[in-house]
Scaffold this active site. Sequence first.
Site, PDB file in Angstrom:
ATOM      1  CG  HIS A   1      -1.715  14.038   5.249  1.00 57.52           C
ATOM      2  ND1 HIS A   1      -1.984  14.037   3.908  1.00 57.52           N
ATOM      3  CD2 HIS A   1      -2.058  12.817   5.704  1.00 57.52           C
ATOM      4  CE1 HIS A   1      -2.498  12.860   3.560  1.00 57.52           C
ATOM      5  NE2 HIS A   1      -2.545  12.099   4.634  1.00 57.52           N
TER       6      HIS A   1
ATOM      7  CD  GLU B   1      -3.905   8.775   3.212  1.00 56.40           C
ATOM      8  OE1 GLU B   1      -4.487   8.100   2.356  1.00 56.40           O
ATOM      9  OE2 GLU B   1      -3.586   9.964   3.037  1.00 56.40           O
TER      10      GLU B   1
ATOM     11  CG  ASP C   1      -2.327  17.422   3.257  1.00 57.32           C
ATOM     12  OD1 ASP C   1      -1.301  16.751   3.037  1.00 57.32           O
ATOM     13  OD2 ASP C   1      -3.419  16.901   3.582  1.00 57.32           O
TER      14      ASP C   1
END
Length: 596
Positions: A302, A366, A248
């Site tokens: 990420h 996201e 990440d």
Amino acid sequence: MKHPLATYLLFVLLLKNISALNGVWRWECIDGLCKKEEITVETEATAQSLPECRLLCSSSAGLWPKPTGHVQVGTDLSKVNVNSIDHLGVDTDKPYAELAKAAFERFKTQIAGLVPQKSKANAGGQSLVINYDIANPDITRLTLDTKEDYALTLAETSDGRLETTITADNHFGARHGLETLSQLIIYDDLRDEVRVPKQVNITDAPAYPHRGILLDTSRNYVTVDVIKRTLDGMALSKLNSFHWHITDSHSFPFVSERLPELTAYGAYGTRKIYSPEDVAEIVHYGLVRGVRVIPEFDAPAHVGEGWQKLDYVVCFNAQPWQNYCVEPPCGQFDPTKDQLYDTLEILYGDMLKQFQPDLFHMGGDEVHFGCWNGTESIVQWMQNKNWGRSEADFVKLWDHFQNESLTRLYKQAGKQIPVIMWTSTLTQAEYLHLLPKEQYIIQIWTLGNDSQVTNLLNNGYSVILSNYDALYFDCGFAGWVTDGHNWCSPYIGWQTVYSNTPAKIAGDKKGQVLGAEATLWTEQADSASIDTRLWPRASALSEVLWSEPEGTWREAEPRILAHRERLVQNGINSDALEPEWCLQNEGNCPIGGKFH
Ligand SMILES: *[C@@H]1O[C@H](CO)[C@@H](O)[C@H](O)[C@H]1NC(C)=O
Ligand SMILES: *[C@@H]1O[C@H](CO)[C@@H](O)[C@H](O)[C@H]1NC(C)=O
Ligand SMILES: *[C@@H]1O[C@H](CO)[C@@H](O)[C@H](O)[C@H]1NC(C)=O
Ligand SMILES: *[C@@H]1O[C@H](CO)[C@@H](O)[C@H](O)[C@H]1NC(C)=O
């Protein structure tokens, strides 16, 4: 008998009368629940310990998860000679032999572990022979199509041995049979013996093929030992898919053989890494335990740490972070950089080689358009294409990234490997056509009742459930970017997990649900706390997906308390759910319970 000495003498006499047994309590089956009773002279001979009572009293012999076929357990128990357990019927020339042998060694360790220190239970008893009858000894990989059903029989032979036969299509079904057998073998503390029913017939198969746990090892590093312990807990609960969110923005512990600088720059420390040897060990450890490992490389958001020497990440650690991402540190790939895709192809190639997965997870959650929109070169690239700067234009940019990276993944896989992606802007109704259902499985992390879920199902997608209102095990702790509680509080109890069924989420479209995953994001957990976060809650999910139970959590409550003890017995630091008193006094604690 008022005199204290007389009372004392009576007590000693009573103790002498029951001297064949340890302790003064026995358990008696009343309407499917074990009730604690004092041992008397009359009941001494037939007195049952709590594990024995549970085995004979509960409709599914106290097994977790509950078998879906038939469960017949005879009422006579035998003492097992824990030093005389043999495994027959494994064709050592066949590919699965090594997995079968390791699974059997694990089984023997489990049984030996039942015997407490200083006990005499490991002396004497009947020999136990386990026969394997496997139809497909060539199968050594677990996929969505693998048959995991098994049949188990146990009976006494004429020469006084206990003989079990486990019939299965392959190693993965057979090892579930071994797991069930290990739950049928109990330590009886009244007699100080390891015992098993003399007669058992069980048939069993899971309701859903994808039964998983997601573990994030980027926000905080998790040691190889703790990952292996997680796989142990999964094996004990018949969960079969370990979704490894291995990288990440925060750290890059995965060692890509051809891109080692990502780890050199991105790991939290030189030892906080997963080398190719570590990955191979974890993948093999999982296969022995009936668990496949699915790697996730989450992109284009990420990403961050590790990519410093390559010019592909924008907004890295941008501040104030709320303008560019959902949690610090920010970081997102720049989809306009052509060389990015050459690098990703190498990374995908190394991951596919190391994990040998049947599915690949591309993340895709996201993405923050504020980050791309705030990057001059990206805006310029879009303008050159006569694109605007609306949401739809940034979706086009994202689609460019997804198309290019998917092309590279397919190239390395040598075929169209099935890809999993998270729900996101791309899975909204207006953009969903960008992710064809023939290529993508969608993992749902919205609320279970989100309109996206209905839309995905109505459009024929296969889905995996991780709706955050029931399957986010990081919820309910303190805030870390502010005070108060973290974003998805409150803490999710096992009862909520147990009630979050595919039927509840998908209704008559539950056939499109491949299964579910309990997710453990590790912003606030690491090796020191993984076990208590996951267990026994992940076991609640395992019964939902394996057994598709008709009853409510109340019916399951005495068995999950017992399963929690099993997890602890097997070295998992599972959290406690209730006072031990509730374990020993079944049906007395839950409001609405039988003896309430
Ligand atoms: C298990 O099945 C066998 C064979 O059908 C049968 O003889 C035996 O009684 C069964 N055992 C139990 C406990 O029902
Ligand atoms: C991108 O920035 C421009 C200029 O500030 C703005 O007009 C536009 O709405 C932004 N786009 C998105 C998707 O936020
Ligand atoms: C990428 O987009 C092109 C053009 O739409 C399409 O033909 C191709 O199949 C896409 N590639 C993948 C891997 O989906
Ligand atoms: C959806 O679920 C959430 C969380 O469980 C709940 O607060 C909300 O009321 C539900 N919404 C609908 C429309 O049912």
